[in-house]
Every structure is written in structure tokens, then in C-alpha cells.
Design a protein around this motif. Structure first.
Motif, mmCIF file in Angstrom:
data_model
loop_
_atom_site.group_PDB
_atom_site.id
_atom_site.type_symbol
_atom_site.label_atom_id
_atom_site.label_comp_id
_atom_site.label_asym_id
_atom_site.label_seq_id
_atom_site.Cartn_x
_atom_site.Cartn_y
_atom_site.Cartn_z
ATOM 1 N N SER A 461 24.697 -12.719 54.868
ATOM 2 C CA SER A 461 24.896 -13.204 56.376
ATOM 3 C C SER A 461 23.667 -13.122 57.236
ATOM 4 C CB SER A 461 26.035 -12.831 57.084
ATOM 5 O OG SER A 461 25.895 -11.670 57.355
ATOM 6 N N GLY A 462 22.689 -12.159 56.529
ATOM 7 C CA GLY A 462 21.520 -12.004 57.301
ATOM 8 C C GLY A 462 21.920 -10.575 58.269
ATOM 9 N N LYS A 463 22.945 -10.088 58.003
ATOM 10 C CA LYS A 463 23.234 -8.715 58.803
ATOM 11 C C LYS A 463 22.469 -7.353 58.065
ATOM 12 C CE LYS A 463 27.216 -5.483 59.679
ATOM 13 N NZ LYS A 463 28.758 -5.277 59.255
ATOM 14 N N VAL A 464 21.929 -6.735 59.002
ATOM 15 C CA VAL A 464 21.153 -5.470 58.467
ATOM 16 C C VAL A 464 22.186 -4.189 58.237
ATOM 17 C CG1 VAL A 464 19.382 -3.886 59.022
ATOM 18 C CG2 VAL A 464 19.156 -6.062 59.756
ATOM 19 N N THR A 465 22.254 -4.011 57.092
ATOM 20 C CA THR A 465 23.170 -2.935 56.540
ATOM 21 C C THR A 465 22.291 -1.310 56.506
ATOM 22 O OG1 THR A 465 22.890 -3.423 54.141
ATOM 23 C CG2 THR A 465 24.795 -4.420 55.566
ATOM 24 N N GLY A 466 21.090 -1.576 56.558
ATOM 25 C CA GLY A 466 20.139 -0.184 56.408
ATOM 26 C C GLY A 466 19.857 0.189 57.578
ATOM 27 N N ASP A 467 19.046 1.294 57.862
ATOM 28 C CA ASP A 467 18.668 1.834 59.201
ATOM 29 C C ASP A 467 17.250 1.321 59.593
ATOM 30 O OD1 ASP A 467 20.708 3.603 59.890
ATOM 31 O OD2 ASP A 467 20.493 4.985 58.654
ATOM 32 N N ASN A 468 16.768 0.461 59.095
ATOM 33 C CA ASN A 468 15.619 -0.217 59.550
ATOM 34 C C ASN A 468 16.012 -1.436 60.431
ATOM 35 O OD1 ASN A 468 13.181 -1.485 60.281
ATOM 36 N ND2 ASN A 468 12.353 -1.666 58.076
ATOM 37 N N ARG A 469 16.642 -1.104 61.714
ATOM 38 C CA ARG A 469 17.182 -2.029 62.539
ATOM 39 C C ARG A 469 16.088 -2.870 63.175
ATOM 40 N NH1 ARG A 469 22.763 -0.401 63.114
ATOM 41 N NH2 ARG A 469 23.358 0.369 61.106
ATOM 42 N N SER A 470 14.986 -2.372 63.315
ATOM 43 C CA SER A 470 13.896 -3.081 63.778
ATOM 44 C C SER A 470 13.521 -4.461 62.956
ATOM 45 C CB SER A 470 12.653 -2.401 64.147
ATOM 46 O OG SER A 470 11.946 -2.071 63.014
ATOM 47 N N ARG A 471 13.713 -4.300 61.763
ATOM 48 C CA ARG A 471 13.392 -5.266 60.670
ATOM 49 C C ARG A 471 11.909 -5.365 60.284
ATOM 50 N NH1 ARG A 471 18.161 -5.935 63.758
ATOM 51 N NH2 ARG A 471 19.472 -7.508 62.915
ATOM 52 N N TRP A 472 10.983 -4.297 60.883
ATOM 53 C CA TRP A 472 9.710 -4.220 60.786
ATOM 54 C C TRP A 472 9.370 -4.011 59.381
ATOM 55 C CZ3 TRP A 472 6.103 0.138 59.121
ATOM 56 C CH2 TRP A 472 4.956 -0.440 59.542
ATOM 57 N N SER A 473 8.127 -4.833 58.688
ATOM 58 C CA SER A 473 8.116 -4.778 57.330
ATOM 59 C C SER A 473 6.368 -4.821 57.167
ATOM 60 C CB SER A 473 8.732 -5.974 56.403
ATOM 61 O OG SER A 473 8.561 -5.810 55.257
ATOM 62 N N ASN A 474 5.905 -3.950 56.285
ATOM 63 C CA ASN A 474 4.387 -3.791 56.300
ATOM 64 C C ASN A 474 4.248 -3.224 54.917
ATOM 65 O OD1 ASN A 474 1.819 -2.440 55.905
ATOM 66 N ND2 ASN A 474 1.731 -3.337 58.277
ATOM 67 N N PRO A 475 3.625 -4.184 53.748
ATOM 68 C CA PRO A 475 3.226 -3.868 52.621
ATOM 69 C C PRO A 475 2.811 -2.648 52.376
ATOM 70 C CG PRO A 475 3.069 -6.260 52.762
ATOM 71 C CD PRO A 475 3.186 -5.685 54.229
ATOM 72 N N GLN A 476 1.571 -2.386 53.367
ATOM 73 C CA GLN A 476 0.607 -1.318 53.140
ATOM 74 C C GLN A 476 1.407 0.002 53.174
ATOM 75 O OE1 GLN A 476 -2.910 -1.458 55.552
ATOM 76 N NE2 GLN A 476 -3.553 0.573 54.888
#
Length: 546
Positions: A461-476
Motif C-alpha cells: 500500500s506504500g506504508k513504511v514499515t521500517g524506521d526510515n520514516r523520512s523515506r530519504w534514499s541516497n545510493p552513495q
């Protein structure tokens, strides 16, 4: 440990050393002093769960740690203490760990605590059907993704060559995996635990810890623990622990009043009453103060809404006068933060890393707001949990954003459980009050859970179940953290983690506010060995009558 529900401010003691002990070694030190007996009383708010498959915030972790003992324990200073793991041995590249389990210990129903009990507990938490918010701590084990997808019911990376040997195969190298097993999600469970949706077990877990349940959890009312006289290690001294579940709207005030009336033996306090409480109780020896491994932030939702760009987040950071708030609201009992990882990790700490955190700069705040296309009149929400002593500083932050940037800041107060749920929703937006206390003694416990892409862990559904609640994502950033985990040399590992933190700060993935300093009132007239443990909870297994 996800956002602490209440302002649990402490100060004064030496900063945690967080030394990482070598594999193997002895037990947890000498026996605690004091007499056996007595009932210890304290208040908390309603936990999300006390069953280790989903115990997640300080309240649930408090109870779960009394009911279960895992492979290792951690002292308040971060030192690892072997518990059920008499040996913890990685292979040459840290892709496989072997744990030798102490023989002869039992669950309180008589079932043996063996390697299969650990496999059972970890598998139970990792299954898709469990929908655990803390299962991601197990994500490094081979087969986790298949369990989460529901395509298997067994954990491919776990095996028991003999009843008291646990072998763990990892999908990626992790030279600190043994430290992570301190988290309660790594607890063993008996066969009667069944699946994670076993409500009878959820409300009255059968464990192997220093205490056991006396009857089921009476939701929103109380939890009662009694000593486990068959505990496989040094027995607790207390006969009982009575935990009252308080109204989250004013829980901190109720704790303080309860201590003053003699109802509670341990209490947190509303922020405005800290100076008066210190003046009254410190001379009586009933005041505990300690710098801890916790941190306080604003959580920006980075995949949706006004905080989507780093320029917007930098505007917020530059607009906040941390010094004024720590001096005015907290009366100097907190210190402004300039990092994501706390100063408690003294060998890792990068003081002054966040330039936008060091001093309020209205001109730069406006400059970044303009770059983010957030002119005066822009609408931004700021959500926080009630009953935690946060009202004053949240109001102060909101007013600073209004005064400096001209934004229309809507404050959204809600109970803590609702706050956590709101952070997770697919349509979440704006800013949230956020805090974190370490689950295990490594900087990885801040960088991976809070900021790694794998810790977003969205469901269908798109609900965040982990603790990265900011949804920030950076490959480096992800690559640096992964490389650090695979690095055996502690100094090289530290450098990689520091590089990763620098990237997160440059993009304001989280907005640091202040380091956490904790205060408590403790009934030292009747009890001894009253201290804070690594999770900032009372050391109930050591507390004893004077």
C-alpha cells in the motif's frame, strides 16, 4: 529504538564510552547488592507490543527486556556482555556467524532454550504475516526477503548443526552482527508462542528473562511482573514490578505526581518542572542525571510535500534557534545537536558537522526557502506526541518558522501511537517530532535504521514499515554503510560511517535538534542499584531493597 514517547531528559554523568567488547569473554560482573523482596512501581504509556516480535519503543522494550534474555546483553556504557551466547565467532569475511548457546536454561514453562528457540523466534518475527515494524533488524540474514515476501516459511540463513550451536549466514558481510542481537527482536521463543498473531501470547509472553508475567497485559491499565526464580543467570532481587499504564495526554505529569505522593518509585517529569524537581530531590539523593545515547530531531518527509528538497530542509534548520530553545524551554538542561549520531559515541562523534545547526541564520533560511519554492504563506505541518513534555519546544520551533520564513505552520498534536502511524502513511507530509535511542552499541544503529534505503521497507500500500520514516534514499550513502559493515578493521569502519553521516547531514535527511540528556526521580530511600540501562529504562533486574 523508535522515537521515545516522552521527554526523558537526563544530565550530569559521564558520557557513555560505548566500548565494543571482543567476542567471547565472561559474564556480566559480580552480584548486585541489596536484599531480596519488595515491589517496585512505575508508570509508562501503553506500549505498541511487549512480545519481542514487535516490541519497538522504550515502553515495550522495557517490558520485553525483563521477560527475555538473548545472546548478549549491553551495559549502560555500551559494553557487550555475553549471555546465552558463550561464544560469538565470525568467519573471515563476516558473512557467517556461529553462536555457541549456553546449555541448561529454560523458558518459564519448562521448554529448553536452545538454538531452535532462536531460529523459531527470529523466523516468527521475519514472516510477512507478522507485519513487524522491527523485523528489518533481521534483514541481513539470508532468506529474509523471501520470508517478507511470503514465498517461504523457513529462514534459509539459520541452522542448528547441533542443539546448542546456532549458525547464521548473512546476505552481505556484517562484522558487527553480534552486537545487533541485543535487540529484543532477536529473542528466543518457546514452541507455545506460535505465530505472531497469537493474541494470548502477545498479551502474556512466556520468556526466559529475569521476570515473568503475572497474568496478561491489562491494556491501558497495567502490566505486572514477578521474579523468575528459575532464571538461568543471576536472579532478580525484586519480588514484583507493578507497571501502571497512564493517559498519554499527561503521562509525564502523572508520573511526577505519583512519585511525590508515594505511588511510584521511579518517575519522569514535565519539562517545565525539571528545575524545581532537581532543587527538591537532588539534595535528598533521589535525582538521577545522565547523558545518554539518545537524540532528538525533526523528521522531514522527503518523498512528498514541502520537505521533499534538501533546500527546504536546510531552510528549516537555519530558521531554528536551538540555543534559545535549550536555554529558554529546557533551562540549560539540554545541549544543541550538530550531528545525527550522538556524542555518546565518543570515538565516532563529529562535533559541528551540521553547519545549519550551529546558529540561527534568518538570511540563509530565507535563501534556501526561496530555492525550495516555499515563499511566505507556504503551508507546513508539524506533528508531535502529546503527554511527553514536548508542547513548549514544539510551539517554539513552529513560531520560529513562522517568524523567520513567514510559513503557515500547523501544529498537529496526537497520542504517540497515532504519531507513529501517521509517519508511516503513504500520504505523510511535513515535519514530525522524532527521537531515537540506540538499540545496540554501534553508529550503524543510527545510520542504517534511520537512513538506509532498505529501512524504508514499504508494503504493497506504500506504508513504511521500517524506521526510515523520512523515506530519504541516497545510493552513495547506502554503499558507504554497506562497505562499513563489511570492514573488520574498526578504524576503517569508523571512517566509512563518518563519510556516510556527512552525506546525510549535507542533505538534511534528518534535522538535528538537541542531544538527549535524561533526568529521573528514584526512590533511593527504599531501593538500591537504581540506574538507567542502555535503553534509558530502570535496571529492574538489579534493583534491590536496602
Amino acid at each position: 529504538m523508535r522515537g521515545v514517547p516522552r521527554a526523558r531528559w537526563m544530565a550530569g554523568a559521564a558520557v557513555l564510552a560505548l566500548s565494543l567488547a571482543a567476542c567471547g569473554g565472561g559474564g556480566g560482573g559480580g552480584e548486585s547488592s541489596g536484599k531480596t523482596g519488595g515491589t517496585f512501581r512505575l508508570g509508562i504509556v501503553e506500549p505498541t507490543a511487549i512480545d519481542p516480535y514487535n516490541a519497538q519503543e522504550s515502553e515495550g522494550i522495557l517490558v520485553a527486556h525483563q521477560l527475555f534474555t538473548g545472546l548478549v546483553d549491553v551495559k549502560a556504557d555500551g559494553t557487550i556482555v555475553p549471555k546465552l551466547a558463550e561464544q560469538r565467532t565470525p568467519n573471515d569475511n563476516c558473512t557467517e556467524w556461529t553462536f555457541k548457546i549456553k546449555q541448561g536454561t529454560k523458558f518459564t514453562n519448562g521448554e529448553p532454550v536452545d538454538a531452535e528457540a532462536f531460529i523459531r523466534g527470529w523466523t516468527r518475527a521475519a514472516k510477512k504475516s507478522a507485519a513487524s515494524d522491527v523485523a528489518y533488524h533481521l534483514a541481513g540474514i539470508q532468506g529474509f526477503d523471501q520470508l517478507q515476501a511470503g514465498t517461504t516459511q523457513t529462514f534459509a540463513g539459520l541452522s542448528a548443526p547441533d542443539p546448542y550451536t546456532l549458525k547464521v549466514k548473512l546476505s552481505q558481510p556484517d562484522c558487527e552482527f553480534d552486537l545487533k542481537t541485543y535487540h529484543t527482536v532477536f529473542s528466543p521463543v518457546p514452541k507455545v508462542a506460535g505465530e505472531a498473531n497469537n493474541k494470548q501470547y502477545n498479551d502474556q509472553p512466556i520468556g526466559n528473562g529475569p521476570f515473568k508475567m503475572e497474568g496478561p497485559w491489562q491494556h491501558n491499565t497495567k502490566i505486572t511482573l514477578v521474579r523468575n526464580d528459575d532464571y538461568g543467570f543471576e536472579k532478580a532481587k525484586l519480588d514484583r514490578v507493578e507497571i501502571s499504564i497512564l493517559n498519554p495526554q499527561n503521562a509525564d505529569q502523572l508520573e511526577y505526581q505519583g512519585f511525590e505522593s508515594g505511588k511510584f518509585d521511579w518517575a519522569r517529569m514535565p519539562t517545565p518542572q525539571l528545575p524545581a524537581a532537581k532543587a527538591k530531590y537532588e539534595p535528598q539523593g533521589q535525582w538521577i542525571g545522565q547523558d545518554t545515547n539518545g537524540m532528538n530531531y525533526l523528521l522531514p518527509i522527503t518523498d512528498n510535500g514541502p520537505m521533499k528538497t534538501k533546500e527546504a530542509r536546510l531552510a528549516v534548520s537555519y530558521a531554528i534557534d536551538r540555543q534559545a530553545i535549550t536555554q529558554g524551554v529546557f533551562k540549560g538542561m539540554q545541549t544543541p545537536s550538530t550531528t545525527i549520531v550522538p556524542p555518546a559515541f565518543k570515538d565516532f562523534y563529529q562535533q559541528g558537522l551540521c553547519q545549519s545547526c550551529q546558529k540561527q541564520d534568518p538570511a540563509k533560511a530565507k535563501e534556501y526557502a526561496q530555492k525550495a519554492n516555499l515563499p511566505p504563506g507556504s503551508a507546513v505541518t508539524l506533528a508531535f506526541n502529546t503527554g511527553g513534555g514536548h508542547d513548549e519546544w514544539v510551539q517554539a520551533v513552529a513560531q520560529q518558522l513562522r517568524d523567520v520564513l513567514g510559513w503557515k505552520v500547523e501544529i498537529k498534536p496526537m497520542p504517540f501511537k497515532e504519531l507513529l502511524e501517521a509517519e508511516q502513511q503513504p500520504g505523510a507530509t511535513g515535519l514530525f517530532r522524532f527521537a531515537w535511542g540506540a538499540d545496540y552499541p554501534t553508529p550503524d544503529n543510527y545510520l542504517f535504521p534511520l537512513l538506509h534505503t532498505k529501512s524504508i521497507n514499504k508494503d504493497a500500500s506504500g506504508k513504511v514499515t521500517g524506521d526510515n520514516r523520512s523515506r530519504w534514499s541516497n545510493p552513495q550513502f547506502d554503499q558507504l554503510v554497506d562497505k562499513a559493515r563489511a570492514t573488520k578493521d574498526p578504524n576503517e569502519r569508523k571512517k566509512l560511517y563518518q563519510q556516510a553521516e556527512k552525506i546525510a547531514i549535507e542533505e538534511m535527511a534528518l534535522i538535528p535538534l538537541w542531544n538527549r540528556t535524561q533526568y529521573r526521580l528514584a526512590n533511593t530511600k527504599r531501593f538500591t542499584n537504581l540506574e538507567l540501562d542502555f535503553n534509558e529504562n530502570p535496571t529492574l533486574a538489579q534493583v534491590a531493597l536496602k
